[in-house]
Design an enzyme around this catalytic site. Structure first.
Site, PDB file in Angstrom:
ATOM      1  N   THR A 231       0.839  -1.193   0.000  1.00 11.53           N
ATOM      2  CA  THR A 231       0.000   0.000   0.000  1.00 11.53           C
ATOM      3  C   THR A 231       0.874   1.241   0.000  1.00 11.53           C
ATOM      4  OG1 THR A 231      -0.047   0.228   2.405  1.00 11.53           O
ATOM      5  CG2 THR A 231      -1.744  -1.158   1.414  1.00 11.53           C
ATOM      6  N   ASP A 232       0.287   2.348  -0.431  1.00  9.96           N
ATOM      7  CA  ASP A 232       0.903   3.626  -0.129  1.00  9.96           C
ATOM      8  C   ASP A 232       0.747   3.839   1.374  1.00  9.96           C
ATOM      9  OD1 ASP A 232       2.128   6.095  -0.348  1.00  9.96           O
ATOM     10  OD2 ASP A 232       0.936   6.729  -2.069  1.00  9.96           O
ATOM     11  N   TRP A 233       1.524   4.745   1.919  1.00 15.52           N
ATOM     12  CA  TRP A 233       1.600   4.890   3.376  1.00 15.52           C
ATOM     13  C   TRP A 233       0.260   5.384   3.955  1.00 15.52           C
ATOM     14  CZ3 TRP A 233       5.228   2.529   1.446  1.00 15.52           C
ATOM     15  CH2 TRP A 233       6.454   2.268   2.058  1.00 15.52           C
TER      16      TRP A 233
END
Length: 702
Positions: A231-233
């Site tokens: 995932t993106d953060w």
């Protein structure tokens, strides 16, 4: 592995150095996976890096310095149209990643320049999916040749920063496939990146990190992706749904530290397994996907990293890449400057040069050569009095009302300095003793915020306009040359003032070697060979993505890509809207002749060959572009689309080179809403120096 070990492996350890989280192996890295000591599975380290490895150069209790190289931003790299150069840059970054103890570089970013106001366009290559994909593939191959992983991102339809973590993107499947998914597909098939990052936004109402259709059906089943997905953060809102959908690694972990409404991701996954909402076999598949890649990493092999990559070698590569990406937009006998001819440089950007954007695309090099420093270092005849005036004035302003502060990324926030600092009499005197004037216009943007349709951003400020007008009037009345230097990361409005310059040089944001690059281009040591990877519209009203950044305008929850496939030049060329500088455009100090074009169908391939000859008096490189005009069929198509390109070697005057592009029939396909099809009929191939500068054509019937 125990259940607890499996769950811990698919969730990062949290933001490093925050609260009760680990310090991390590498100071300034973006995140890590958990170490499972019992099984001898080490932690793997992730760091940002579209323009260079982003780690801290200072470390607590350590007097050493851990600088990295600041390379040109992705848009400038794409302006080179040079696959070999992108691989070389990737190799250099990969060496720094490896030698600083990092395992994965969170780059490249391959989102599309849908709108010039996206705050992160500088981190993205182009408005065109093919150019984007080819640049990304070469870069990935370079990075991974050094034994570390690249991460292609942000998957997918993440073309804005406004409400990026919640906005719902609505786009036709055809546009999604042909424009936004295409760069991922090509780069994944060609370069096989170790990892992919899902994006923040929603697509058709669901977070991309929670979309099984994207992450399993398209990415893995259709394209055969063999790496793992992260995932993106802090993306998404449900860890169990992310795991179920095919998102292998949830980063950075411990989202509740950033968002109080969130639970521990490990707890969410555990509860979903206990309730039967998440199958244990699915979790096992996610663990296997991660482990298959982790065993390739330097951390897993126990690599003894040196903490001392060869920064001098990489600085030379950064310089070379920047030289390849400079775009000469206008040249009415203005450049190169005559040897020894004195000239004055105006604009505070000559000292406060922008090497790159802010946010995760920021870098921490040992130095940045400002534009003024580079010209002085190269011994160019810069007006010393003007230079000293700017040094003193900037120091005075920054120590008073224009002091520097720091933002959420610890980036410098520099209040815009006044630019109209010379009266008419002073400019008259300067035009009398100098043969030319350079005017620097700078812009910076970054992660978390889109650019604005206002003066000081997309438009010039009043004092910038006054400076340009004043310098132009004073120098031109004496027959002296006036040259604009654009130190920017994305297009700005130029139509209203371009006529006040005899030359315009697009320097983009060129990294730490900025001043040396500019100096060598303006004196003629380097012949600019960059071509635009994105269109410069005449007015913002001409931009097809009028829905940007969504509805409602003040706080968008939905953005509709209602321009469909007509993004960038596809729109301008199809609907006869003339830009100020078209896609693929770029001038040179020499001239090139295209000849002996041959287009043949051989089996399942179309083979295009041509000869390019340097007919001028200066050595130079030329980028040729192959556009295809498809026959009218069941589905509408743009007037033309880029399907191939290449770049010559450095050609001496009179020298020529034969170049070839091979296209499979599948590369000419369009998506009809259900499948990719190559419609029967006559395909016209247009070979030229830009989307509007066609030098030769030919037709093939398929």
């Amino acid at each position: 592995m125990t259940l607890e070990e499996k769950i811990s492996l698919v969730v990062g350890v949290g933001m490093l150095d925050r609260k009760d989280n680990p310090k991390g192996r590498v100071s300034g890295a973006a995140g890590e996976t958990v170490e499972i000591e019992r099984l001898k599975i080490p932690a793997a380290s992730f760091a940002d890096g579209p323009a260079g490895l982003r780690i801290h150069h200072d470390r607590e209790g350590d007097t050493g310095k851990y600088h990295t190289t600041a390379f040109p931003v992705e848009t400038m790299l794409a302006s080179s149209w040079n696959r070999t150069m992108l691989r070389k840059v990737g190799e250099a970054m990969g060496r720094e990643v490896r030698e600083y103890g990092v395992d994965f570089l969170l780059a490249p970013a391959v989102n599309i320049h849908r709108n010039p106001l996206c705050g992160r366009n500088f981190e993205y290559y182009s408005e065109d999916p093919l150019l984007t994909a080819e640049m990304a593939a070469s870069f990935i191959e370079g990075v991974q040749s050094q034994g570390v992983g690249a991460c292609i991102k942000h998957f997918v339809a993440n073309e804005q920063e406004t409400n990026r973590m919640t906005v719902d993107t609505v786009v036709s499947e055809r546009a999604l496939r042909e424009i936004y998914l295409r760069p991922f597909e090509i780069a994944i098939r060609k370069a096989k990146p170790w990892t992919l990052m899902s994006s923040y936004n929603k697509l058709y109402g669901s977070y991309t990190s929670q979309s099984r259709w994207l992450l399993m059906e398209i990415l893995r089943e259709e394209w055969g992706f063999e790496g793992f997905v992260m995932t993106d953060w802090f993306a998404g809102d449900d860890a169990a749904k992310q795991i179920e959908a095919g998102n292998d690694l949830i980063m950075p972990g411990k989202s509740f530290q950033n968002s109080p409404q969130r639970k521990s991701e490990c707890e969410e996954i555990r509860l979903a397994i206990e309730s039967g909402d998440l199958d244990l076999d699915t979790l096992d598949e996610r663990v296997k996907a991660i482990l298959r890649i982790l065993v390739r990493t330097p951390a897993f092999s126990g690599y003894e990293y040196s903490n001392s990559p060869d920064l001098d070698v990489n600085a030379a590569i950064s310089y070379e890449a920047g030289c390849e990406g400079v775009v000469l937009l206008k040249n009415e006998s203005a450049l190169p400057l005559s040897a020894g001819a004195p000239f004055a440089v105006f604009g505070t950007g000559q000292i406060e040069t922008v090497r790159g954007g802010t946010g995760s695309g920021e870098t921490h090099p040992a130095y940045t050569v400002s534009l003024l420093e580079g010209m002085e270092e190269r011994g160019l005849a810069v007006d010393k009095e003007v230079a000293e005036f700017y040094r003193r004035k900037i120091e005075e302003l920054r120590s008073a009302d224009y002091s520097i502060s720091y933002g959420m990324w610890n980036e410098e926030i520099r209040p815009r300095l006044p630019e109209d600092l010379f009266d008419e009499a002073a400019l008259d005197e300067l035009s009398n003793r100098n043969e030319a004037a350079l005017v620097v216009i700078s812009r910076i943007s970054g992660e978390g915020r889109d650019r604005r349709l206002e003066k000081g951003d997309y438009y010039l400020t009043e004092d910038e306009s006054k400076l340009i007008a004043g310098v132009s009037k004073a120098f031109r009345k004496r027959g002296k040359r006036v040259i604009g230097i654009l130190n920017i990361g994305s297009p700005i409005e130029v139509e209203s003032w371009a006529g006040l310059f005899d030359g315009i040089l697009l320097l983009w944001q060129p990294g730490q070697e900025a001043g040396r690059i500019l100096a060598d281009v303006i004196c003629g040591s380097v012949n600019p060979s960059g071509k635009l990877p994105t269109t410069f519209p005449r007015t913002y009203e001409d931009v097809p993505s009028r829905s940007f950044p969504g509805e409602p305008a003040d706080n968008p929850s939905v953005v509709s890509y209602d321009e469909g496939i007509y993004v960038g030049y596809r729109y301008y060329e199809t609907f006869r809207v003339k830009p100020v500088f078209e896609f693929g455009f770029g001038l040179s100090y020499t001239d090139f002749e295209y000849s002996d074009t041959e287009i043949i169908l051989e089996g399942e391939e179309v083979i295009i060959s041509l000869i390019i000859k340097n007919t001028g008096s200066t050595a130079g490189k030329e980028v040729f572009q192959v556009y295809v005009k498809a026959p009218k069929g069941r589905i509408d198509k743009p007037r033309l689309e880029l399907r191939g390109f290449g770049k010559t070697d450095l050609l001496q005057p009179g020298e020529e080179e034969k170049l070839t592009v091979r296209l499979s029939k599948e590369e000419l396909a369009s998506f009809d809403g259900y499948r990719w099809i190559v419609e029967q009929g006559e395909y016209e191939f247009l070979i030229g120096a830009s989307s509007r500068d066609v030098r030769s054509t030919g037709k093939v019937r398929l």
